[in-house]
Enzyme design. Structure first.
Site, PDB file in Angstrom:
ATOM      1  N   ASP A 129       0.817  -1.208   0.000  1.00 44.60           N
ATOM      2  CA  ASP A 129       0.000   0.000   0.000  1.00 44.60           C
ATOM      3  C   ASP A 129       0.856   1.265   0.000  1.00 44.60           C
ATOM      4  O   ASP A 129       2.071   1.232   0.210  1.00 44.60           O
ATOM      5  CB  ASP A 129      -0.918   0.005   1.225  1.00 44.60           C
ATOM      6  CG  ASP A 129      -2.051  -0.991   1.097  1.00 44.60           C
ATOM      7  OD1 ASP A 129      -2.336  -1.421  -0.034  1.00 44.60           O
ATOM      8  OD2 ASP A 129      -2.650  -1.360   2.130  1.00 44.60           O
ATOM      9  N   LYS A 152      -3.397   3.718  -2.276  1.00 40.98           N
ATOM     10  CA  LYS A 152      -4.730   4.293  -2.083  1.00 40.98           C
ATOM     11  C   LYS A 152      -4.590   5.688  -1.500  1.00 40.98           C
ATOM     12  O   LYS A 152      -3.935   5.892  -0.482  1.00 40.98           O
ATOM     13  CB  LYS A 152      -5.574   3.430  -1.143  1.00 40.98           C
ATOM     14  CG  LYS A 152      -5.905   2.051  -1.692  1.00 40.98           C
ATOM     15  CD  LYS A 152      -6.742   1.249  -0.719  1.00 40.98           C
ATOM     16  CE  LYS A 152      -7.057  -0.128  -1.266  1.00 40.98           C
ATOM     17  NZ  LYS A 152      -7.862  -0.931  -0.323  1.00 40.98           N
ATOM     18  N   MET A 165      -6.384   9.368   9.570  1.00 44.46           N
ATOM     19  CA  MET A 165      -6.657   9.965   8.252  1.00 44.46           C
ATOM     20  C   MET A 165      -7.897  10.859   8.278  1.00 44.46           C
ATOM     21  O   MET A 165      -8.746  10.799   7.393  1.00 44.46           O
ATOM     22  CB  MET A 165      -6.827   8.849   7.212  1.00 44.46           C
ATOM     23  CG  MET A 165      -5.644   7.895   7.125  1.00 44.46           C
ATOM     24  SD  MET A 165      -4.132   8.683   6.518  1.00 44.46           S
ATOM     25  CE  MET A 165      -4.477   8.735   4.783  1.00 44.46           C
TER      26      MET A 165
END
Length: 494
Positions: free
Chosen positions: A37, A59, A174
């Protein structure tokens, strides 16, 4: 029946490569395929086998390189093909890592799997900012909360009343885009507007930044300082425990991202020492040994022998065994070019000295080394005017290292290039060109440091703009030079 594959769902930790677990490291070294990732430190890829296939599953908010369904399909496909598949995820795979969805797909497809936990960012980033998430005087409870979810607005739909009044320390992942909403919800549900808040961006990496405030002030401060994801929002009294620079941020080379020129397969001691001082070091390009087969005619036993690297020692002794030559027939003295080479000889229970200590030039010297020494007759004559040179091995660039470079470049994590010698200029330049990068472009954005005049001349000839030549070609001089200037955070290489 063919080989059965297995998928290892591994937590890579929050960024510092040293935080990968030993079990995760072991499986990564056996991987046939690595799906990783965006928040995985690209330097971890250097630990995978040279033949491993890398698949980037990056992502970003509202932008996915590979959608989850495609990732699931790839895990099943490679697992059914009998491969060791490493699914490398930032932090811990079970904390907002969608590991549950991937496990369900693997179960349904009959693919074996294993979950390897990692250090989650809410704990790791806080620790690197000098903040414990629990504390006997300030926090008896800790919660991790997603900063965005699948709701139409993306704003987390949770029990704000229970969160605001029932949890001492809260880590939002996030959530910077929703920071105003998060602060408003906590205040409106009973949390004091004076509650301390700490933002930690790119925690545990050389790009780590922190920002302190309160629920009442943090939104404006974050806007003024242009804080962006990836970041942790740490809410609670423990946040005020951060006083000035943390232990991590106070390391002498913190925030410096170094590309150290490499000429062989062994990680350098200089790179290790720079990491110990807080720098992020990418030894580029990664190399692997291609061994040559020595014949009995190449292995005269009546001469003094000089080995130019540990790999040449290994090839020599393997050839002794293959040719059934008794080591006791070697009558000459054994010499090594470096301390590492001396240690390699001693590992075979042989007494050896550094070539600089050789006092007798009566016998013709037999020198063993890699292909790069073949055309360096003048360099070899420094050891002995009368000598024969035997090629023991060559170094081939591991092409996956180009993938690592590209990811670090895209993440603006190369701000200094170091050339320890002229040969490193050659190997680095070949690696850059394979990545579509040129010396002239990269040295406009990254300072170039050369150990001496020869490496400077080689770098200049190759098209680099050399910023600094060390006063002395030594590790101490390099450290002194790096201390003079803080490496920039925002560097775009191309």
């Amino acid at each position: 029946m063919g080989k059965q594959g297995c998928v290892y769902l591994i937590g890579a930790g929050p960024g510092d490569i040293g935080l990968l677990t030993l079990k995760g490291y072991t499986y990564l070294q056996r991987a046939d395929v690595v799906l990783y990732d965006r928040l995985v430190n690209p330097l971890l890829l250097e630990w995978a086998p040279p033949q491993a296939e890398f698949i980037y599953c990056g992502k970003m908010p509202k932008k996915h390189i590979l959608r989850q369904e495609a990732i699931n399909d790839l895990l099943v496909q490679h697992g059914l093909e009998g491969k060791n598949v490493v699914r490398l995820k930032g932090g811990d795979p079970s904390v907002f890592g969608r590991v549950g969805e991937e496990v369900e797909v693997l179960k349904n497809a009959g693919v074996a799997y294993e979950i390897v936990p990692g250090i989650t960012a809410g704990i790791g980033a806080a620790a690197y900012a000098d903040v414990p998430v629990t504390h006997r005087e300030h926090s008896h409870s800790f919660a991790v909360i997603t900063g965005h979810d699948k709701s139409p607005s993306g704003e987390p739909l949770i029990d704000w009343q229970a969160l605001a009044k029932g949890i001492d320390t809260i880590a939002f992942y996030m959530g910077l885009a929703n920071l105003p909403y998060i602060a408003d919800q906590l205040i409106s549900h009973g949390r004091s507007s004076e509650t301390p808040v700490l933002l930690i961006q790119w925690g545990t990496t050389g790009k780590q930044r922190t920002l302190q405030g309160s629920l009442a002030t943090i939104v404006e401060r974050a806007k003024a300082e242009q804080f962006k994801n990836p970041a942790i929002i740490l809410v609670g009294e423990v946040s005020k425990l951060k006083k000035g620079e943390s232990w991590f941020e106070s390391q002498p080379l913190f925030s410096q991202h170094l590309l150290l020129g490499r000429t062989n397969e062994e990680p350098s001691e200089i790179g290790e020492h720079l990491r110990d001082k807080g720098a992020e070091v990418f030894e580029f390009p990664r190399m692997q040994v291609k061994k040559y087969r020595l014949t009995e005619a190449n292995m005269a036993t009546d001469r003094d022998l000089l080995f130019l690297s540990p790999a040449s020692v290994e090839v020599f002794f393997e050839s002794l065994q293959r040719n059934k030559i008794d080591i006791r027939t070697i009558q000459g003295n054994l010499y090594g070019l470096s301390k590492k080479t001396i240690m390699a000889l001693e590992a075979y229970h042989c007494r050896a000295e550094e070539i600089a200590d050789r006092t007798s030039n009566d016998s013709r010297l037999l020198i063993f080394g890699d292909t790069s020494w073949a055309d360096l007759e003048e360099e070899r004559e420094r050891f002995a005017l009368e000598h024969d040179f035997i090629i023991t091995h060559a170094y081939d660039r591991v092409h996956q290292t180009e993938h690592t470079f590209s990811r670090l470049r895209d993440e603006e994590r190369i701000d200094t290039i170091i050339f320890p010698n002229a040969r490193s200029v050659e190997t680095v330049t070949a690696g850059l060109q394979a990545c579509g990068e040129s010396p002239s472009v990269i040295s406009r954005h990254a300072r170039v440091i050369c150990f001496g005049g020869k490496s400077k001349q080689a770098a200049t000839n190759a098209g680099y703009s050399v910023h600094t030549v060390l006063a002395r070609p030594s590790e101490d001089a390099l450290f002194e030079e790096l201390l003079k200037k803080e490496a920039p955070h925002a560097v775009v290489l191309s």
